[in-house]
Structures are given as structure tokens and as C-alpha cells.
Design a protein around this motif. Structure first.
Motif, PDB file in Angstrom:
ATOM      1  N   ARG A  60       0.997  -0.991   0.004  1.00 25.71           N
ATOM      2  CA  ARG A  60      -0.106   0.127   0.083  1.00 25.71           C
ATOM      3  C   ARG A  60       0.718   1.045  -0.045  1.00 25.71           C
ATOM      4  N   VAL A  61       0.851   1.921  -1.051  1.00 27.09           N
ATOM      5  CA  VAL A  61       1.551   3.336  -0.964  1.00 27.09           C
ATOM      6  C   VAL A  61       0.711   4.478  -0.844  1.00 27.09           C
ATOM      7  N   VAL A  62       1.191   5.233   0.179  1.00 28.61           N
ATOM      8  CA  VAL A  62       0.363   6.500   0.426  1.00 28.61           C
ATOM      9  C   VAL A  62       1.302   7.789   0.214  1.00 28.61           C
ATOM     10  N   LYS A  63       0.499   8.948  -0.273  1.00 24.28           N
ATOM     11  CA  LYS A  63       1.194  10.056  -0.663  1.00 24.28           C
ATOM     12  C   LYS A  63       1.047  11.002   0.616  1.00 24.28           C
ATOM     13  N   SER A  64       2.230  11.381   0.710  1.00 22.19           N
ATOM     14  CA  SER A  64       2.240  12.583   1.723  1.00 22.19           C
ATOM     15  C   SER A  64       2.982  13.817   1.223  1.00 22.19           C
ATOM     16  N   ASP A  65       2.629  14.994   1.872  1.00 16.65           N
ATOM     17  CA  ASP A  65       3.147  16.019   1.390  1.00 16.65           C
ATOM     18  C   ASP A  65       3.875  17.074   2.497  1.00 16.65           C
ATOM     19  N   TRP A  66       5.059  17.081   2.182  1.00 19.02           N
ATOM     20  CA  TRP A  66       5.964  17.972   3.175  1.00 19.02           C
ATOM     21  C   TRP A  66       6.995  18.434   2.228  1.00 19.02           C
ATOM     22  N   GLY A  67       7.440  19.655   2.742  1.00 22.18           N
ATOM     23  CA  GLY A  67       8.445  20.277   2.059  1.00 22.18           C
ATOM     24  C   GLY A  67       8.098  20.753   0.641  1.00 22.18           C
ATOM     25  N   GLY A  68       6.703  20.795   0.580  1.00 20.46           N
ATOM     26  CA  GLY A  68       6.109  21.614  -0.716  1.00 20.46           C
ATOM     27  C   GLY A  68       6.241  20.564  -1.638  1.00 20.46           C
ATOM     28  N   THR A  70       5.063  16.407  -3.155  1.00 20.45           N
ATOM     29  CA  THR A  70       4.230  15.065  -2.685  1.00 20.45           C
ATOM     30  C   THR A  70       5.408  14.001  -2.730  1.00 20.45           C
ATOM     31  N   HIS A  71       5.314  13.300  -1.658  1.00 19.33           N
ATOM     32  CA  HIS A  71       6.217  12.031  -1.830  1.00 19.33           C
ATOM     33  C   HIS A  71       5.325  10.581  -1.464  1.00 19.33           C
ATOM     34  N   ARG A  72       5.781   9.544  -2.191  1.00 17.63           N
ATOM     35  CA  ARG A  72       5.137   8.359  -2.013  1.00 17.63           C
ATOM     36  C   ARG A  72       5.896   7.485  -0.770  1.00 17.63           C
ATOM     37  N   GLU A  73       5.010   6.977  -0.101  1.00 17.69           N
ATOM     38  CA  GLU A  73       5.667   6.330   1.278  1.00 17.69           C
ATOM     39  C   GLU A  73       4.934   5.075   1.525  1.00 17.69           C
ATOM     40  N   VAL A  74       5.622   4.087   2.148  1.00 17.52           N
ATOM     41  CA  VAL A  74       5.160   2.773   2.588  1.00 17.52           C
ATOM     42  C   VAL A  74       5.135   2.687   3.978  1.00 17.52           C
TER      43      VAL A  74
END
Length: 93
Positions: A60-68, A70-74
Motif C-alpha cells: 500500500r503506497v500513500v502520498k504525503s505532502d511535506w516540503g512543498g 508530494t512523496h510516496r511512502e510505505v
């Protein structure tokens, strides 16, 4: 996989992997790029996203938004379950 063929997934196996991953990464989630490099280096990022999208790899890959950006994280617990299944594509639930 180094932990053997036919190893049955149990909570103990997943918990063991989760403990190892927590010690290694020190976070509850890690960037998908790190997962790709560590465990799926034979795939490029576009290929990995396609394979995950098709359900062949059940991370399951989630998107996070930090530092302006969007990053994909697990999440580590998802990665631990996937590793406990031997990196297969069969979901546990």
C-alpha cells in the motif's frame, strides 16, 4: 528469499520483520524509493508503480505532502507483512 521457501505467514513473522525495520529505519513509514532500492532494485520507479497498481505487488503506497512536494511512502507494518509473505502478491486480508 533468504528466510526460506514455504514459510507460513504468522503474526510472529510479520512482527519480527516490523521490529527489524523499525530498528533499521527509525520511522513508521519510509519513502517508496527506499523500498525500491532495498527490495526491488531490478525495477525502475515507473515499473514499480505499474506493478503495484496492477496488484502484482501488494504494497500500500500513500502520498504525503511535506516540503512543498508530494512523496510516496510505505508504512513499515505493510512492508513487514509483505516481506513475511516472501514478497509475494497474495494479500493477507
Amino acid at each position: 528469499m533468504p528466510w526460506g521457501e514455504g514459510v507460513e505467514v504468522t503474526e510472529v513473522n510479520a512482527d519480527w520483520f516490523l521490529d527489524v525495520l523499525r530498528r533499521k529505519y527509525g520511522s513508521v513509514c519510509i519513502p517508496l524509493e527506499v523500498v525500491r532500492r532495498q527490495y526491488l532494485g531490478h525495477l525502475g520507479m515507473p515499473q514499480l508503480l505499474r506493478v503495484i497498481g496492477r496488484g502484482r505487488i501488494t504494497l500500500r503506497v500513500v502520498k504525503s505532502d511535506w516540503g512543498g512536494r508530494t512523496h510516496r511512502e510505505v508504512y513499515l507494518h505493510d512492508l513487514a507483512e509483505w516481506l513475511a509473505r516472501g514478497g509475494d502478491s497474495t494479500p493477507t486480508k
